[in-house]
Design a protein around this motif. Sequence first.
Motif, mmCIF file in Angstrom:
data_model
loop_
_atom_site.group_PDB
_atom_site.id
_atom_site.type_symbol
_atom_site.label_atom_id
_atom_site.label_comp_id
_atom_site.label_asym_id
_atom_site.label_seq_id
_atom_site.Cartn_x
_atom_site.Cartn_y
_atom_site.Cartn_z
ATOM 1 N N PRO A 19 5.178 -2.129 7.650
ATOM 2 C CA PRO A 19 4.154 -2.295 6.988
ATOM 3 C C PRO A 19 3.829 -1.491 5.922
ATOM 4 O O PRO A 19 3.058 -1.720 4.905
ATOM 5 N N SER A 20 4.177 -0.213 6.029
ATOM 6 C CA SER A 20 3.944 0.745 4.909
ATOM 7 C C SER A 20 4.549 0.391 3.628
ATOM 8 O O SER A 20 3.958 0.613 2.669
ATOM 9 N N ARG A 21 5.659 -0.188 3.830
ATOM 10 C CA ARG A 21 6.325 -0.549 2.185
ATOM 11 C C ARG A 21 5.396 -1.705 1.850
ATOM 12 O O ARG A 21 5.456 -1.790 0.345
ATOM 13 N N ARG A 22 4.849 -2.773 2.710
ATOM 14 C CA ARG A 22 4.024 -3.645 2.150
ATOM 15 C C ARG A 22 2.832 -3.006 1.622
ATOM 16 O O ARG A 22 2.248 -3.764 0.607
ATOM 17 N N ILE A 23 2.153 -2.315 2.116
ATOM 18 C CA ILE A 23 0.914 -1.760 1.897
ATOM 19 C C ILE A 23 1.417 -1.058 0.457
ATOM 20 O O ILE A 23 0.478 -1.188 -0.547
ATOM 21 N N VAL A 26 1.411 -3.647 -2.234
ATOM 22 C CA VAL A 26 -0.106 -4.266 -2.691
ATOM 23 C C VAL A 26 -0.706 -3.209 -3.196
ATOM 24 O O VAL A 26 -1.449 -3.568 -4.265
ATOM 25 N N LEU A 27 -0.565 -2.004 -3.075
ATOM 26 C CA LEU A 27 -1.316 -0.937 -3.752
ATOM 27 C C LEU A 27 -0.691 -0.874 -5.226
ATOM 28 O O LEU A 27 -1.588 -0.738 -6.168
ATOM 29 N N VAL A 28 0.460 -0.821 -5.614
ATOM 30 C CA VAL A 28 0.989 -0.927 -6.826
ATOM 31 C C VAL A 28 0.509 -2.112 -7.640
ATOM 32 O O VAL A 28 0.139 -2.190 -8.737
ATOM 33 N N LEU A 29 0.448 -3.278 -6.972
ATOM 34 C CA LEU A 29 0.011 -4.576 -7.595
ATOM 35 C C LEU A 29 -1.448 -4.502 -7.867
ATOM 36 O O LEU A 29 -1.985 -4.827 -8.945
ATOM 37 N N LEU A 30 -2.324 -3.811 -6.897
ATOM 38 C CA LEU A 30 -3.666 -3.737 -7.456
ATOM 39 C C LEU A 30 -3.900 -2.670 -8.600
ATOM 40 O O LEU A 30 -4.827 -2.996 -9.316
ATOM 41 N N LEU A 105 -9.252 -1.434 -3.250
ATOM 42 C CA LEU A 105 -8.472 -0.221 -3.356
ATOM 43 C C LEU A 105 -9.119 0.675 -2.184
ATOM 44 O O LEU A 105 -8.151 1.497 -1.393
ATOM 45 N N ASP A 106 -10.193 1.020 -1.946
ATOM 46 C CA ASP A 106 -10.869 1.896 -1.080
ATOM 47 C C ASP A 106 -10.607 1.458 0.451
ATOM 48 O O ASP A 106 -10.043 2.176 0.999
ATOM 49 N N GLN A 107 -10.521 0.272 0.540
ATOM 50 C CA GLN A 107 -10.559 -0.355 1.959
ATOM 51 C C GLN A 107 -8.907 0.023 2.165
ATOM 52 O O GLN A 107 -8.556 0.186 3.375
ATOM 53 N N ILE A 108 -8.075 -0.248 1.316
ATOM 54 C CA ILE A 108 -6.630 -0.448 1.512
ATOM 55 C C ILE A 108 -6.331 1.214 1.716
ATOM 56 O O ILE A 108 -5.562 1.328 2.598
ATOM 57 N N VAL A 109 -6.860 2.194 1.189
ATOM 58 C CA VAL A 109 -6.660 3.492 1.357
ATOM 59 C C VAL A 109 -7.092 3.784 2.855
ATOM 60 O O VAL A 109 -6.324 4.779 3.223
ATOM 61 N N ARG A 114 -5.506 4.832 8.202
ATOM 62 C CA ARG A 114 -5.382 4.578 9.943
ATOM 63 C C ARG A 114 -4.002 4.378 10.429
ATOM 64 O O ARG A 114 -3.747 4.792 11.369
ATOM 65 N N ILE A 115 -3.188 3.613 9.470
ATOM 66 C CA ILE A 115 -1.657 3.258 9.873
ATOM 67 C C ILE A 115 -1.100 4.501 10.144
ATOM 68 O O ILE A 115 -0.264 4.846 11.014
ATOM 69 N N ASP A 116 -1.181 5.222 8.935
ATOM 70 C CA ASP A 116 -0.515 6.738 9.223
ATOM 71 C C ASP A 116 -0.772 7.454 10.436
ATOM 72 O O ASP A 116 0.234 8.066 11.247
#
Length: 126
Positions: A19-23, A26-30, A105-109, A114-116
């Motif tokens: 999942p961290s790769r997908r995140i 997504v971060l790069v895309l955003l 972006l703040d929500q993704i961070v 949390r995932i980390d």
Amino acid sequence: MEMIDQAAASDLRPLLYGPSRRIFSVLVLLLVLLGSCAAAAWLWTNLEEFVETPQAHEVTSTMSLSLEDQASLSEIKWGQQKASDEIAELDRRIGAQREDLKSILDQIVVLTSRIDSLQNLGSVPN
């Protein structure tokens, strides 16, 4: 017993790292989307400066123009005003989208942290 521990550890690795790769994607895309929105906003604001005609060019008297030319001039001014209004509306929408992207972006961070933290809890030996 060691084989069971190794099998369990090998089963968890794809779950922890996938999942961290997908995140990250997504971060790069955003970030790319946010950058393109910022570039578009900058372009629209600077384009408006280039489109506007200076007042000095309006020295020509409209009295010497024919009625048809005056009507055309009035239509052109109306079109410029309409374009200016549309640009202002687009600028407002871009600003709203930029704010939405910042909140996403703040929500993704927050989710990434949390995932980390969950990954770190999962990697601590009992």
